[in-house]
Design an enzyme around this catalytic site. Structure first.
Site, PDB file in Angstrom:
ATOM      1  N   LEU A 119      24.004   3.120  -6.127  1.00 50.18           N
ATOM      2  CA  LEU A 119      23.749   3.568  -4.763  1.00 50.18           C
ATOM      3  C   LEU A 119      22.609   2.763  -4.126  1.00 50.18           C
ATOM      4  O   LEU A 119      22.678   2.396  -2.961  1.00 50.18           O
ATOM      5  CB  LEU A 119      23.421   5.066  -4.730  1.00 50.18           C
ATOM      6  N   TRP A 141       2.633  11.486 -13.088  1.00 48.56           N
ATOM      7  CA  TRP A 141       3.708  10.527 -12.827  1.00 48.56           C
ATOM      8  C   TRP A 141       4.484  10.167 -14.087  1.00 48.56           C
ATOM      9  O   TRP A 141       5.152   9.131 -14.156  1.00 48.56           O
ATOM     10  CB  TRP A 141       3.139   9.285 -12.122  1.00 48.56           C
ATOM     11  N   HIS A 185      -0.780   0.165   4.474  1.00 50.81           N
ATOM     12  CA  HIS A 185       0.652   0.452   4.478  1.00 50.81           C
ATOM     13  C   HIS A 185       1.376  -0.325   5.565  1.00 50.81           C
ATOM     14  O   HIS A 185       2.588  -0.310   5.645  1.00 50.81           O
ATOM     15  CB  HIS A 185       0.884   1.954   4.647  1.00 50.81           C
TER      16      HIS A 185
HETATM   17  N1  GLN Z   1      -6.288   0.691  -8.139  1.00 48.59           N
HETATM   18  C1  GLN Z   1      -4.975   0.889  -7.651  1.00 48.59           C
HETATM   19  C2  GLN Z   1      -4.556  -0.275  -6.764  1.00 48.59           C
HETATM   20  O1  GLN Z   1      -5.389  -0.822  -6.120  1.00 48.59           O
HETATM   21  C3  GLN Z   1      -4.871   2.171  -6.871  1.00 48.59           C
HETATM   22  C4  GLN Z   1      -3.468   2.452  -6.427  1.00 48.59           C
HETATM   23  C5  GLN Z   1      -3.258   3.809  -5.802  1.00 48.59           C
HETATM   24  O2  GLN Z   1      -4.179   4.474  -5.411  1.00 48.59           O
HETATM   25  N2  GLN Z   1      -2.034   4.256  -5.686  1.00 48.59           N
HETATM   26  O3  GLN Z   1      -3.426  -0.648  -6.696  1.00 48.59           O
END
Ligand code: GLN
Ligand code: ZN
Length: 768
Positions: free
Chosen positions: A22, A571, A704
């Site tokens: 998928l 996780w 992001h």
């Molecule tokens: N130390 C990790 C990074 O810089 C932290 C990642 C995260 O907070 N998801 O990738």
């Protein structure tokens, strides 16, 4: 249906395809490489395989509409015609392109210009699955707008299987959505229920006998008014002629919601008997003399073999109360588990014998039912007991040393030698940092070359020497760039890491990894969580080599980088034979060893990331305190062994702190970095009423997005921050790691960030 009186049921089956078909089809379609028809064919094939597999296994109630091209909540929004205006829906039947548009803010095949803000995505209860949040307001109207649920029912029927269509219930749909502040989502029920009635009628007309309606909100804190509304909702829906309803709750206990749930005027109910074991008999006694009860004894969220003896005890008790009105099922949809152990040739036999993925869980259901009604031989029970007891006693799982160490942990191990003010004084002397010190969160861009290096080394295409030399070259380049930009506290870049949890899991004892154990995280993104099967300890240093090397390249402080115990457990698939808190404590001790070794190697600052601390919060407020206690203790255990002069950092990638700010402060990290730029320093509200005692880096650069933030924007954010926080406590850093970004944008953004810090310094000097 089978001849057995007691039935078996599945609430939902993994829909990603055994070969992740998928994902491949969906992403190819988005890129314009395959047609919509081809994507639909891929979907149809997966559904067909799933139905036939479940039928062949002997499942009586096989679900449909559990399949989704993206997410079941989004499907529901489409079915109900609830499309936010910005997607310019024409009001006709919603097609897949509109659905993808809502999910991604981009229409397949459209130019980047025709984009808009995608719908928000958030965690589905306390799972690692994310759903698309429905949006509404008082003026929202609902109309039947998709044919998916009907089409898929017909599709299965043509294969000779009368399925149980699955819908998200109206109350869950509304309570998990988002409206204007103060708006009561349940006020929309009067407009919403006619559409549900319409759906049920149509399904009945197509030949559906049962419809499953998921109302997992029963696992949340509900008010008396909400319970009353749910009751009325089902009084109304149950009157829809022709179709029997099974209302399902999962992910937690019912508690104060138990009686309302048990007395819903529907034909059947489903409960999570894994998380709500203690409530099963009370529910069975409360459902009245007619209803069927589906008892979810098989864990739909984990990968362990079911303990038949324990399950049979629950099932037999229930049977003694309700007789053959019993249905055997998994606790929840199986989309939260990987598909099959048959695709794990490398997993060693002993570990494999302790596990069950979705396909194996189908067998377990049928075997359990067989053991209940005497149609399955006792040898099956014996084999199961054998596997379960070998796990209880296995030396691979239980390490005396680990148990001893965990037991020996004392309160003093959770405390730093001195309080923050004293530590701070020593650290200032050692680190020589300017006001508004700049740093990053750890990772730098993971280029194709870096990823290739790692995979070549894993495949033995290059030897360790070559690999280490190449990694050192990457670190060197990264340190030089940070020097050039003028960052104050450096990092080595995390090039050796594929994933912040997997990297540590691979080096710790008690972890194992699957080859194909994928589960959907959201849309076309799937994850392959590590499996924690045994007592955890650290056989040897994990990161010291890289951090120590990086420190030789600079006089500035090099920050060591670790993942925290809560995040590692959150996780991963965790053990079900001991409380999560116990597993986390073991991991904390392993991290503690690493922290001390980093300190010994001369690393002056060590960051322990806990981005999953908040998502571990229990569903019920009442349980928060207990969770936060052990989670905070685990963090403190992992870092408190260091001397005053060693600076402990932590990082979390969210800004929703208001309700847990005291626990965050209680971590007693010397410095915390958090997300704030996306939310425009929303977090700072929390600091108006609560004085955060230690140092803090409110992220000023939203990693992001590929957009490079201007210096002025960052100065603006820092100015806002300095209104509620003492200037000498503020750090300047991005929101999160930079690994998903490209070098050119990262360099420019960090230059701007350093410039912003410099402006802040001059300003504060002028003022003082
Ligand atoms: N130390 C990790 C990074 O810089 C932290 C990642 C995260 O907070 N998801 O990738
Ligand atoms: Zn982060």
């Amino acid at each position: 249906m089978s001849v057995h009186e007691i039935k078996t049921k599945v609430l939902g089956y993994p829909r990603i395809g055994q070969e992740r078909q998928l994902k491949k089809a969906t992403e190819s379609y988005w890129k314009g490489e395959i047609t919509l028809e081809a994507l639909k064919q891929a979907g149809q094939q997966i559904r067909k395989d799933n139905w036939l597999k479940q039928k062949a296994a002997g499942i009586d109630f096989v679900p449909s509409n559990d399949f989704s091209y993206y997410d079941q909540m989004l499907d529901m929004s489409c079915l109900l015609g609830n499309v936010p205006a910005r997607f310019q829906w024409d009001g006709k039947t919603i097609d897949l392109d509109t659905l993808f548009f809502m999910a991604r803010g981009l229409r397949p095949g459209a130019t980047a210009k025709s984009t808009t803000t995608a719908c928000e995505m958030t965690k589905w209860f306390d799972t690692n699955y994310h759903y698309i949040v429905p949006e509404y307001s008082a003026s929202t109207n609902f109309t039947l707008s998709s044919t998916k649920v009907f089409d898929e029912f017909k599709e299965a029927k043509e294969l000779g299987i009368v399925t149980v269509p699955v819908l998200i219930g109206p109350v869950t749909y509304l309570l998990l959505g988002k409206g204007p502040t103060g708006f009561d989502p349940l006020s929309l029920l009067d407009k919403l229920l006619p559409v549900y009635e319409d759906i049920l009628k149509r399904l009945s007309a197509l030949g559906a006998e049962w419809v499953q309606i998921d109302e997992p909100v029963f696992a949340l804190d509900l008010t008396g008014r909400q319970l009353e509304t749910i009751k009325k909702t089902y009084e109304r829906l149950s009157k829809t002629a022709g179709v029997k309803l099974i209302v399902a709750t999962y992910f937690g206990e019912l508690r104060a919601n138990l009686q309302t749930f048990a007395q819903l005027p529907v034909a059947a109910l489903h409960i999570d008997a894994v998380r709500g074991t203690g409530e099963v008999t009370e529910v069975a006694r409360s459902i009245g003399g007619q209803k069927l009860l589906s008892v979810g004894v098989i864990d739909g969220r984990n990968i362990w073999k079911n303990d038949f003896t324990a399950s049979l005890e629950i099932l037999n008790q229930t049977k003694s109360i309700i007789g053959a009105r019993l249905i055997v099922s998994p606790s929840c949809s199986l989309i939260h588990t990987p598909i099959t152990l048959d695709q794990e040739p490398k997993l060693d036999a002993e570990l494999k014998n302790w596990m069950a993925f979705a396909e194996q869980k189908l067998q377990e259901l049928v075997q359990l039912r067989g053991l209940l009604d005497g149609t399955t031989g006792k040898d099956v029970l014996a084999a199961n007991s054998q596997a379960i007891s070998s796990r209880v006693t296995s030396k691979r799982i239980h390490k005396e040393e680990v148990a001893k160490r965990v037991k020996a942990v004392q309160q003093k191990d959770l405390n730093r030698a001195s309080a923050f003010p004293q530590r701070r004084a020593v650290q200032i002397n050692r680190l020589h940092l300017p006001l508004f010190p700049t740093t990053t969160i750890g990772s730098f861009p993971q280029t194709t070359e870096v990823r290739n290096l790692r995979s070549q080394w894993k495949k033995n295409a290059i030897d360790t020497k070559q690999y280490e030399a190449a990694m050192e070259a990457e670190i060197k380049r990264c340190v030089e760039i940070q020097h050039e930009i003028g960052i104050d506290m450096l990092v080595h870049g995390e090039f050796e890491r594929n994933d912040m949890v997997e990297y540590f899991g691979e080096q710790l004892e008690g972890f194992t990894f699957t080859a194909n154990g994928w589960v959907q995280s959201y849309g076309s993104r799937y994850v392959k969580p590590p499996v924690i099967f045994g007592d955890v300890y650290r056989p040897k240093p994990m990161t010291v080599r890289w951090s120590a090397f990086a420190q030789t390249l600079t006089k500035k402080p090099m920050k060591g980088m670790l993942t925290g115990p809560v995040t590692i457990s959150q996780w991963s698939f965790v053990r079900d034979d001991q409380p999560r808190s116990q597993t986390v404590k073991q991991i904390a001790l392993a991290i503690r060893d690493e922290v001390l070794d980093l300190e010994k190697a001369g690393i002056a600052a060590i960051q322990i990331d806990e981005p999953a601390l908040r998502e571990g919060l229990p569903l019920r407020k009442q349980d928060w305190l207990a969770y936060l206690r052990w989670a905070v203790d685990a963090f403190r255990l992992s870092c408190s062994g260091v001397k005053d002069e060693t600076q402990v950092h932590t990082h979390m990638c969210y800004a929703q702190f208001n309700d847990i700010i005291e626990a965050i402060a209680d971590l007693d990290a010397d410095v915390i970095s958090v997300e704030t730029s996306r939310s425009n320093m929303e977090l700072l509200g929390a600091f108006e009423s609560f004085r955060y005692p230690n140092e803090i880096g409110p992220g000023v650069y939203d990693i992001h997005s590929p957009r490079v933030p201007e210096t002025a924007e960052m100065v603006d954010l820092l100015t806002k921050a300095s209104r509620v926080l003492p200037a000498e406590h503020i750090w300047v850093n991005p929101d999160c790691g930079l690994k998903t970004r490209g070098w050119p944008e990262v360099k420019q953004a960090l230059k701007n960030m350093v410039a912003a810090a410099q402006q802040m310094r001059t300003r504060v000097k002028v003022l003082s």
